[in-house]
Write an enzyme that holds these catalytic residues in place. Structure first.
Site, PDB file in Angstrom:
ATOM      1  CB  SER A  84      -0.938  -0.032   1.280  1.00  0.00           C
ATOM      2  OG  SER A  84      -1.941  -1.029   1.077  1.00  0.00           O
ATOM      3  CD  GLU A 251      -6.650   3.625   2.790  1.00  0.00           C
ATOM      4  OE1 GLU A 251      -5.980   2.680   2.240  1.00  0.00           O
ATOM      5  OE2 GLU A 251      -6.415   3.756   4.006  1.00  0.00           O
TER       6      GLU A 251
END
Length: 363
Positions: A84, A251
């Protein structure tokens, strides 16, 4: 011999040339639409199967209103399978970097994010996440650190940035620190309202906001309730005050975690919550021309494959190829002004490049 009327012939020729010129100009015009606001939503770990699990279980998603769909290639500078940190950094900065790196290139040099460019150009900026705000993906838009695990240092980067607002978890990295520094005091000194619960968050409509509603991460959905869509609505209410526009990154963090656990029910829950947040963004874009909404992922997690299901009952059956990340391309959905620029297949770094171009920013 018939006499030719020269003046008339000249006039007709000029008319034909002018019409032809106008027609050609229309056909070849490449002028980009004017984008003032960008809402970038990243479903961490969200591949096509995660999306379709939500469509199946919910008998449809708001996400399906997207006007264009593309795919991005997610590999990092150091690995065929990104993490990520590198995935977030690629989208945030237009730079492929090594797994684990936050806001730096493969040699460790700081690279400026689109959020930082937006702030430099007078736009308001924000980050909302359903995890610690210092976690890899949200951090990639604000911080510059060699390792994603340096969350106390990342918290300092948030304080030292020009960001307008951030909402998420991670309170302990600002207050309960190894160096005993109280970053909340520094935030208040910089004019931030500091909030620790959603009632305070929802009552904020202007100014600067630092909201940390969990010591580490918010709970999974549905336990955390309306945190994500309500936080995004508050962020839009605040950012909308700036006539120069804004950049907001959101997110949906825990799609990834449920996929790591190979938990199809958990993936469905997180997808539906993320989709309700997408609706908030779409509704804003509908009312505010010049707004672009982009929805994508930093990578896919779990190698999720749908092996059965039912739209009538909402049942989803899944098989899994991994408990880690995978290398497959991930979808990019777009809506609003400039959405057509996101069709096709391209590198994850091109999401940054396309947004920069639509804003009219120069590096």
């Amino acid at each position: 011999m018939r006499k030719i009327n020269i003046p008339l012939l000249i006039v007709l020729s000029l008319i034909i040339v002018q019409c032809s010129s106008t027609k050609n100009t229309t056909l070849i015009s490449t002028e980009a639409p004017i984008v003032e606001n960008v809402i970038l939503l990243i479903g961490d770990g969200m591949g096509v199967s995660q999306v379709y699990s939500g469509i199946t279980a919910n008998n449809g998603l708001n996400l399906e209103k997207s006007q264009y769909v593309g795919f991005s290639k997610t590999y990092s500078a150091s690995s065929y399978i990104t993490d990520s940190a590198a995935g977030g950094t690629a989208i945030a900065t237009g730079t492929k970097t090594n797994n684990g790196a936050i806001g730096v290139d493969a040699k460790g040099n700081d690279v400026k994010s689109i959020l930082e460019y937006a702030a430099e150009n007078g736009k308001s900026t924000g980050v909302v996440a359903s995890c610690a705000i210092t976690h890899a993906t949200p951090a990639s838009f604000v911080a510059h650190q060699p390792n994603r695990n340096m969350q106390e240092e990342i918290a300092v980067d948030f304080v030292n940035s020009d960001i307008t607002l951030f909402i998420g978890g991670g309170k302990k990295y600002f207050a309960d620190r190894s160096d005993k520094v109280d970053l909340f005091k520094q935030l208040k000194d910089k004019g931030f309202k500091v909030a620790f619960d959603m009632n305070d968050v929802k009552q904020t409509t202007s100014g600067k906001l630092a909201a940390l509603i969990a010591d580490e991460h918010p709970a999974t959905y549905p336990e955390r309730g309306e945190f994500l869509p309500e936080s995004v609505q508050t962020a839009l209410d605040i950012l909308d005050n700036n006539s120069k526009g804004f950049f907001l990154i959101v997110e949906g963090s825990q799609i990834d975690w449920e996929s790591h656990d190979n938990n199809a029910e958990g993936v469905v829950n997180e997808m539906i919550d993320f989709d309700r947040t997408i609706k908030v963004a779409f509704d804003y874009a509908d009312k505010n021309p010049g707004t672009l909404v982009v929805i994508t992922a930093d990578h896919e997690t779990g190698g999720m494959a749908l092996t059965g299901g039912s739209f009538e009952t909402g049942e989803v059956k899944a098989a899994w190829g991994s408990t880690g990340h995978t290398s497959v391309m991930v979808p990019v959905f777009s809506y609003g002004t400039g959405a057509e620029k996101f069709a096709g297949i391209y590198e994850n770094i091109d999401i940054y490049n396309k947004i920069m171009s639509l804003y009219g920013f120069e590096k």
